[in-house]
Scaffold this active site. Structure first.
Site, PDB file in Angstrom:
ATOM      1  N   GLY C 143       0.828  -1.199   0.000  1.00 19.42           N
ATOM      2  CA  GLY C 143       0.000   0.000   0.000  1.00 19.42           C
ATOM      3  C   GLY C 143       0.863   1.251   0.000  1.00 19.42           C
ATOM      4  N   CYS C 144       0.256   2.358  -0.364  1.00 11.81           N
ATOM      5  CA  CYS C 144       1.023   3.599  -0.505  1.00 11.81           C
ATOM      6  C   CYS C 144       1.507   4.110   0.851  1.00 11.81           C
ATOM      7  CB  CYS C 144       0.192   4.654  -1.234  1.00 11.81           C
ATOM      8  SG  CYS C 144      -1.480   4.881  -0.591  1.00 11.81           S
TER       9      CYS C 144
END
Lengths: 340, 340, 340, 340
Positions: C143-144
């Site tokens: 995920g970012c």
């Protein structure tokens, strides 16, 4: 003044409520909304402090002024019903702006449901039609682009200073003009760091501009009008090109504006060389104007800046309310624009 | 190819470095800077990873191409010195773009210090002057606004499809076009949520546009050109109005563009009805074009979008370098624009 | 390398295509899209130049790598099918990131449809798990927010330098992280000139961060994680607070980072006093790190900046592809960030 | 009320003028400016309509309130002189906010020139010190970050609900907080599409926050405070982390706020689950608050949003003026925030 607002949950509705709450002599007693009936306005706009009437789909009670902030096409019937019941309406949609019902079919692609009200509707640009507005029961609040374009051009055409066939209006608007519509086109990601024309040669404000300018020029004219979408929330700038009639000087053009707008509280003629910026008008009802005659090309370049939600919609509606109710025109609209 | 960059610490210089580092056949061996001599480039731009030559005020060593990214007025003497020493120069300032030295006095307010180089300077718009660029030792990289305007207009004028006196160019640019200049006008607080015209009737790109369009039209012409400042970092949109010559149809205009740009890697003719957006070109060397003939007014409306720092400056310079050095023109410039 | 992309019309899909087109050794041969099957990609993104495979709802052909850019919850089954057929997958959703299927029920509110693939999925953070990625057939692209937080924190916890229970991650992301979802929350008008926290105490990236940090610390830990929405398109900044273990100095913390990231192309340890800015990383795969031990409060403050669509999604996926296919890790990802 | 403004040409000065012009009982009779003496205010801000006193470097005449909007360090002597002459001053700089003159040397790096006025200066946060403000002749208008942080935290510490040593304030501000200073750091090009921390562990608002929170807690405490720069013009959001004292529930925390702010016009306690957004407060004097106790980590997360130029500067100053002059506190500050 007791007032009602139909279409209270859109951006124009919200802006009306902001301005009306700050107006010392207006009280909002009715909030109409078909889609959010029964809800508290603060569920929709949690940043709105204070108490508000409940949203309702019911017909409005008798009020001094009913503001109709529904989308174009949805307003006519609703406003007509209230008018028929004896009320006064300021309609912020396009539904009563055009005098010729056929124009709605050409430009808006629908048939007007209440054309019988078109003849008595007054075009609500107070600097031009103040006396008519004062006596009107139906005011068609001007479009945002037309407001900017007409404030710059109408006096010059009325005075016969411009070639009627020469007018080009290149304009740009903040995104709030599109309302709260859900489309990828209006997502932050696709507007931010972007700029684009839209509605090229076909924007619905074209016939509105042409109607008013033709009346001023005393002849049917057509304009080139190209709107653009700016990565800002508020603000309209219209940059205008035209050819002056032979012998007309820059001084003549300036003098025409000065005479037309002498004593006008909301019109600011900037000093020569200072060009309008949309931010000058941010959150205020003022319009800023400038022009220059380019001797090299023989064209005049003019520019007008407004806040599309204030002077281009809700603020002008409140200005019209003041005129219709015999109040000082700037009441509740004294706020200066924000800077920065 | 070994290359040097003078004026490496400005935005155009930075963009050159970004593109050259990504170019598989270019190596940056020299970074000139008078103001920051002796410093490490990463003190100025800490976000730049990797190793770089030290900034220096010294004269550049022999290189295949010297990019000169100094401000207009400061470039001519510096570039002339390198040329005189036998080097090849791509100058990104305006100093070699205008053929008539008198134009610098009128529009730039200074006297050209090396007018003897003007006759041999090639105007670096590869789609138009590819062969000349290939053999040039001095390329004048076009201005950002002229690049957009000329890519839209030149083929149409060359083909005699437009009335030469009818051209109006209404354009808007991101703020990076102003460089890293310190002025309240470019502060975030005064640009954000703002839009304004500037340089009305007097912008320095006017004679550059007129020079190239006059050459195409085969007659001296003048244009109305109004630039605006957009609250974006990058991007130029030019919206253009003109009158077609009698009998010219929209199909004629489109066909002219199609022929002019057949096989051109960097020119995208959008499908009818899809208008350019500056974001289409963001961070890429592509130009996006569209037009429409408005039967109501008889005017054609055209639009062109580019990234002012890439196609309007550093990218076009790299494109010119590729042409001058016999490389495929798109080498190092294949990147697509960012979306969103 | 022949590659396919499922979910090609979302922002992450678009970013994959941008990077893959610029990759000298990758060829995109398949574009999967259930919602836009049969359409040309350029109808959806008219700014994309060049030719592309037609969008299709069909199963992908055999390819070297299949990128799955579907929303979390929609990816697992699709990816599982391709894996079962013998392919290699890089999944950009959250569907294979968490080792414990129960976490999906708690944080994502759905039951994992293919938990049998979870044990073999490799968490695709190359700086930490390079060897495993090289041999994997299923990589769960991080995920970012976790990418930014883990690059800052994991080495410090692995080295036992921080109190595991003391970690607070206050982070902010650009709006592209929300994808192309239509909600008033993501309209330009409501994001522009705004900043707000969201998902407070409940964001789905929390268990992902905790899983990886717990593994590093050798004990189950919990973090406070508060994401915010920035009025930018791209960029994540994580500002992190933690208590060092007794006796740990700022020099110890810095040395830990230096050892962990020695020779890492994409990790930039900024000089002391220079703090990360999201713009340093704009459109690049680099991460920028800084920290400081505040002697007054005894807390360490650290910060990490990435581009959420590049290093936080598509760029890291391409980095993983390079590792899985034995290519140099930075291939196709050499581009520096844009400035300005 | 006749009022004067010294430092009228800065952003805070401009905001004071905007609010004072809209105040029905205030009249601006004096505009002090050392750098622009003799000029017309509208040369500097051409978007300001109406008439204004000429800018002057002279000493102010006797007025009911003198607003001093000079930079920190420049205000003390000027304000002291006016006080000595018998006037009342609201100082918007930091020069009278800290009680201990030594703090100026540590955090501001200069020696206070008029420490004799520090004991009588009242910290101008009306919700906390209303009675003292009413009787004061010198009010130190709070800093922008401290206003947001204190409105969230002070009641909770006063009630003994939080561990004093546990407080972390992660905050972000619009760029107008930096004033009109010319630095590349504040150029549009370098702020737009960017986000960064600054002044990490060393911001000058730290001692101000600690002074007021220590007083509330009854013990000397220290906070971690990290400001960030947002790509917006206006707005501050403070996201706060703390540990509640043992046994304290979320309901206790909420009840504390409710009691502290009962009847407070400008404090909006949002419904549970609705988090503050800076835009809620845009151009208004309201503050928006929310909190949540995270059972997983045992930490409370709280957030406060204000407009830094209104509630964080000029609006709070006008609020203080109203209190000092016996006017209703919300007079001239009734405007709701803009949306969108």
């Amino acid at each position: 003044m007791k007032v009602g607002v139909i279409g209270a949950t859109g951006y124009t509705g919200h802006e009306l409520l902001r301005l009306l709450r700050g107006h010392p002599e207006a009280e909002v007693v009715f909030l109409g909304s078909s889609g959010s009936a029964g809800r508290d306005l603060r569920e929709i706009y949690p940043g709105l402090p204070g108490e508000w009437p409940e949203l309702t789909a019911a017909e409005p009670p008798p009020v001094d002024i009913l503001f109709c902030a529904l989308p174009s096409g949805a307003a006519a019937e609703r406003a007509a019903r209230f008018l028929a019941a004896g009320g006064k309406v300021i309609d912020l949609s396009a539904d009563f702006r055009l005098r010729d019902p056929a124009d709605y079919e050409v430009w808006y692609k629908w048939r007007h449901p209440a054309p019988e009200f078109l003849p008595e509707a007054v075009y609500g640009l107070p600097e031009f039609y103040r006396a008519d507005i004062a006596g009107a029961r139906l005011v068609a609040n001007p479009g945002c682009y037309p407001t900017a374009a007409l404030l710059a051009l109408r006096p010059l055409l009325l005075a016969g200073l411009l070639e009627p066939a020469s007018i080009i209006i290149d304009a740009a608007s903040g995104v709030s003009g599109a309302g709260r519509a859900l489309s990828p086109d209006y997502l932050f990601t696709e507007i931010n760091e972007n700029f684009k024309p839209y509605g090229v040669t076909s924007h619905r404000h074209t016939p509105e501009i042409e109607q008013e300018l033709s009346a001023a020029a005393g002849q049917k004219l057509r304009v080139s009008f190209t709107p653009h979408l700016l990565p800002v929330t508020r603000g309209i700038l219209a940059t205008i090109y035209a050819r002056p009639r032979p012998g007309v000087s820059e001084a003549d053009l300036r003098q025409c504006w000065e005479q037309a707008y002498e004593g006008e509280h909301f019109v600011v003629l900037l000093p020569a060389g200072v060009w309008p910026q949309t931010k000058f008008a941010f959150a205020s009802n003022f319009v800023f104007l400038q022009l220059k005659l380019d001797e090299r090309t023989g064209r005049v370049v003019a520019a007008a800046a407004i806040d599309n939600l204030v002077r281009g919609a809700a603020g002008q509606a409140v200005q019209n309310m003041n005129v219709m109710c015999g109040r000082p025109e700037e009441k509740g609209l004294e706020q200066l624009g924000l800077w920065p």
